[in-house]
Structure formats: structure tokens, C-alpha cells
Design an enzyme around this catalytic site. Structure first.
Site, PDB file in Angstrom:
ATOM      1  N   ASP A  17      -8.618  -2.146  -3.878  1.00  0.00           N
ATOM      2  CA  ASP A  17      -8.155  -1.287  -4.974  1.00  0.00           C
ATOM      3  C   ASP A  17      -8.582   0.148  -4.680  1.00  0.00           C
ATOM      4  O   ASP A  17      -9.507   0.681  -5.283  1.00  0.00           O
ATOM      5  CB  ASP A  17      -8.771  -1.779  -6.289  1.00  0.00           C
ATOM      6  CG  ASP A  17      -8.063  -1.215  -7.515  1.00  0.00           C
ATOM      7  OD1 ASP A  17      -6.987  -0.625  -7.360  1.00  0.00           O
ATOM      8  OD2 ASP A  17      -8.595  -1.384  -8.629  1.00  0.00           O
ATOM      9  N   GLU A  88       3.054   2.604  -7.182  1.00  0.00           N
ATOM     10  CA  GLU A  88       3.272   2.654  -8.627  1.00  0.00           C
ATOM     11  C   GLU A  88       4.324   3.671  -9.046  1.00  0.00           C
ATOM     12  O   GLU A  88       4.298   4.832  -8.631  1.00  0.00           O
ATOM     13  CB  GLU A  88       1.951   2.965  -9.344  1.00  0.00           C
ATOM     14  CG  GLU A  88       2.066   2.910 -10.856  1.00  0.00           C
ATOM     15  CD  GLU A  88       0.743   2.620 -11.526  1.00  0.00           C
ATOM     16  OE1 GLU A  88       0.600   2.979 -12.697  1.00  0.00           O
ATOM     17  OE2 GLU A  88      -0.147   2.034 -10.885  1.00  0.00           O
ATOM     18  N   LYS A 124       4.816  -1.181  -8.563  1.00  0.00           N
ATOM     19  CA  LYS A 124       3.984  -1.353  -9.757  1.00  0.00           C
ATOM     20  C   LYS A 124       4.657  -0.714 -10.966  1.00  0.00           C
ATOM     21  O   LYS A 124       5.037   0.457 -10.937  1.00  0.00           O
ATOM     22  CB  LYS A 124       2.605  -0.723  -9.549  1.00  0.00           C
ATOM     23  CG  LYS A 124       1.674  -1.556  -8.704  1.00  0.00           C
ATOM     24  CD  LYS A 124       0.326  -0.888  -8.514  1.00  0.00           C
ATOM     25  CE  LYS A 124      -0.560  -1.015  -9.707  1.00  0.00           C
ATOM     26  NZ  LYS A 124      -1.917  -0.474  -9.454  1.00  0.00           N
ATOM     27  N   THR A 148       1.580  -4.216 -14.025  1.00  0.00           N
ATOM     28  CA  THR A 148       0.213  -3.787 -14.290  1.00  0.00           C
ATOM     29  C   THR A 148      -0.027  -3.576 -15.783  1.00  0.00           C
ATOM     30  O   THR A 148       0.896  -3.661 -16.590  1.00  0.00           O
ATOM     31  CB  THR A 148      -0.089  -2.500 -13.487  1.00  0.00           C
ATOM     32  OG1 THR A 148      -1.484  -2.209 -13.561  1.00  0.00           O
ATOM     33  CG2 THR A 148       0.707  -1.318 -14.001  1.00  0.00           C
ATOM     34  N   PHE A 170      -6.031  -6.779 -16.517  1.00  0.00           N
ATOM     35  CA  PHE A 170      -7.138  -5.844 -16.331  1.00  0.00           C
ATOM     36  C   PHE A 170      -8.417  -6.385 -16.963  1.00  0.00           C
ATOM     37  O   PHE A 170      -8.699  -6.152 -18.137  1.00  0.00           O
ATOM     38  CB  PHE A 170      -6.777  -4.486 -16.935  1.00  0.00           C
ATOM     39  CG  PHE A 170      -5.961  -3.608 -16.013  1.00  0.00           C
ATOM     40  CD1 PHE A 170      -5.224  -4.135 -14.981  1.00  0.00           C
ATOM     41  CD2 PHE A 170      -5.943  -2.234 -16.209  1.00  0.00           C
ATOM     42  CE1 PHE A 170      -4.474  -3.332 -14.133  1.00  0.00           C
ATOM     43  CE2 PHE A 170      -5.195  -1.403 -15.364  1.00  0.00           C
ATOM     44  CZ  PHE A 170      -4.462  -1.958 -14.327  1.00  0.00           C
TER      45      PHE A 170
END
Length: 316
Positions: A17, A88, A124, A148, A170
Site C-alpha cells: 500500500d 484510482e 479503483k 474502495t 477499510f
């Protein structure tokens, strides 16, 4: 004895990440994921200044530089990892289906012009209702999506129905909310509400035959990671990869399709009105989803402003 990280890799796909190439090379993950916040951090690092300037110099506009930065970092990451990179779509587009689809198609076209197959790219998208609708369109075109900002079972169900390749619940942000909004301030392993949510979603998908993979994300401590060993994927930042790589603590697998099949969760479904009501009535999910979109949007603005300043200086 194998490190905890190596043991974890034996049962879970480990994803870095970060947008920092050096960290990716060091910990050798299978995949990597980026977002505006991570690229904002990377773009400020001295070792990437020349690369960012090169991107800005070769771009005709700030928007072009913004998109090119994402694709350039993604392309370089793919030279390091054997798997996929997540790129993303600007979170400011999270409530516009057509705009998200158009941006995703543009990213795929940019990657393919570099000779990179779309199979190595995960687009994303924020898991708003509109983001999930965009995912359904893109997946039908063979463009794989990583959904996400997942905080609720309703989001997970709709993403699975849309055929999303991957979802990212998350963990740490769920924990943050409970610490901030309840009397309980510490949670260990399996009592962690973020761990519990990922376990619930994983079991639901495996129980009901969804192909969508689950990638736990946004970890606050190693305990959360260890409690989710066996999850399809876990995306971990370098600060937590380091202790995992230096530890030889035994990693026990807790999540598996076999265990999931023993769960008793019924199959769920949501239309648009039911989905919106489910998010609205879940205070944690409501605050974290829309707050997360706002935070990613804010970092996208900061990154854009940084590029704009460089763009104006270099074009003088």
C-alpha cells in the site's frame, strides 16, 4: 524459521500500500495499490522530483499531467511486482457514473499504449452507489475494478452483484470510528470491529459463491493483519510490512472458504433505495464512506495544485 511476512504470503496475497518504488522492491509484494494520498506523499519525496518534473514538462495541461502521474507510477510499479497495480479514479468523480467510466477507459488506454495489458490493472472506484454502477459497466467491458472505501455489508453485496474483481474494506478506519464514538478504546485481534467486518464480508462471498475477492486495507496494527490471515488479499503499508518481515511469530490461518461455508448468513439484495437507506442508517458507514470520498478528493486537489505550480514554473 520463515518470517511472519513469508508465512502470511503462503496463505494470502500481500499487496504493498504505497507509491514508493523502493519499499515495493524491499518487501516484494505480489501486487501494489496507489491512491491520490499515496502519490501526493511520493511526489514530495526528493527521489521522485525529477520524475514528476519530467511528467509535467511533457504534458500539455495540468489534467494530463495528473493522469500521466498515476499511469507512470503504475507502469513503474508493474516493472517490480509480478501481479497487478491499482490505479484510482479521481474521487471527485465519485457521484458521476459516466465520468468515472470515461476516466477508467482513459487510464486503460494509456496503459495499453505502453504495452501493458488491462489484466494487470485494477481501476479503483469509490463504493458509492454511482461508483458501483460504473463498476458494473466497466467489468462488462473486461476492465477490472477494485472497489474502495468499503465499510458496510450493503456495499459489499452490491459490489459482488456488479461483478467487481476486488473490494477493499477499510479495517483501520472502521476501528478509528469505534474508538472515537464508543467508550471502548482498545480492541485486540478478532474483537476489532474492522476485522469483524472483513471476516463477515469474506464469509458472505465464499458462502454464496461470489467471485469477487476481498482485500483487507487500511490497517492500524499488526494484530489486525494477523487476525485476517487467509483473506484473499491484504494491502499493507511499509510501516507494518517492516515488523512482519523482522518477526518469526507463527501466523495462524483464520479465514478460509471451508470455514466460510459454515456461516449462516442469508443471501441479501439491495435496490438503489434500499442501499441508500442502509448506508444512511449505519452511522459509521455513512460517515466513513462520504468522509473518505471527501478526504481522497482533498488530496487529489492538493496533488493537482502541486502539479499546477510546477506546470506554471516549467512552462514560463
Amino acid at each position: 524459521m520463515a518470517t511472519s511476512l513469508d508465512q502470511l504470503k503462503g496463505m494470502t496475497v500481500v499487496v504493498a500500500d504505497t507509491g514508493d518504488f523502493n519499499s515495493i522492491e524491499k518487501y516484494k509484494p505480489t501486487d501494489a495499490t496507489t491512491n491520490p494520498s499515496l502519490l501526493l506523499q511520493a511526489a514530495k519525496m526528493p527521489q521522485y522530483q525529477d520524475l514528476v518534473k519530467e511528467i509535467v514538462t511533457s504534458s500539455a495541461s495540468v489534467e494530463e499531467a495528473f493522469d500521466s502521474l498515476f499511469v507512470e507510477f503504475g507502469s513503474r510499479i508493474l516493472q517490480i511486482v509480478p501481479g497487478r497495480v491499482s490505479t484510482e479514479v479521481d474521487a471527485r468523480l465519485s457521484y458521476d457514473v459516466d465520468a468515472q467510466v470515461a476516466k477508467a477507459r482513459k487510464f486503460i488506454e494509456m496503459y495499453e499504449k505502453r504495452g501493458i495489458s488491462r489484466d494487470r490493472i485494477l481501476i479503483k472506484l469509490s463504493s458509492t452507489y454511482e461508483g458501483i454502477a460504473a463498476c458494473k459497466i466497466l467489468e462488462a467491458e473486461g476492465i477490472h475494478c477494485n472497489m474502495t472505501l468499503i465499510f458496510s455489508i450493503a456495499q459489499a453485496v452490491l459490489c459482488g452483484e456488479a461483478g467487481a474483481t476486488l473490494i477493499s474494506p477499510f479495517v483501520g478506519r472502521i476501528l478509528d470510528w469505534y474508538v472515537a464514538n464508543t467508550d471502548k478504546k482498545t480492541y485486540e485481534g478478532h474483537e476489532d470491529p474492522g476485522v469483524q467486518r472483513v471476516t463477515q464480508v469474506y464469509n458472505y462471498y465464499k458462502k454464496h459463491g461470489y467471485k469477487t475477492e476481498v482485500m483487507g486495507a487500511s490497517f492500524r496494527n499488526v494484530g489486525e493483519i494477523m487476525a485476517l490471515a487467509g483473506c484473499d488479499l491484504l494491502t499493507i503499508n511499509p510501516k507494518l510490512l517492516e515488523p512482519l518481515s523482522s518477526s518469526t511469530e507463527t501466523v495462524t490461518r483464520y479465514l478460509s472458504p471451508e470455514v466460510a461455508m459454515q456461516s449462516d448468513m442469508p443471501k441479501l439484495s439491495y435496490d438503489e433505495a434500499q442501499f441508500r437507506e442502509a448506508i444512511k442508517s449505519d452511522k459509521m458507514a455513512n460517515e466513513k464512506l462520504y468522509g473518505g470520498v471527501d478526504a481522497f478528493s482533498s488530496d487529489a486537489v492538493k496533488l493537482e495544485e502541486q502539479l499546477k505550480t510546477m506546470f506554471e514554473e516549467l512552462k514560463k
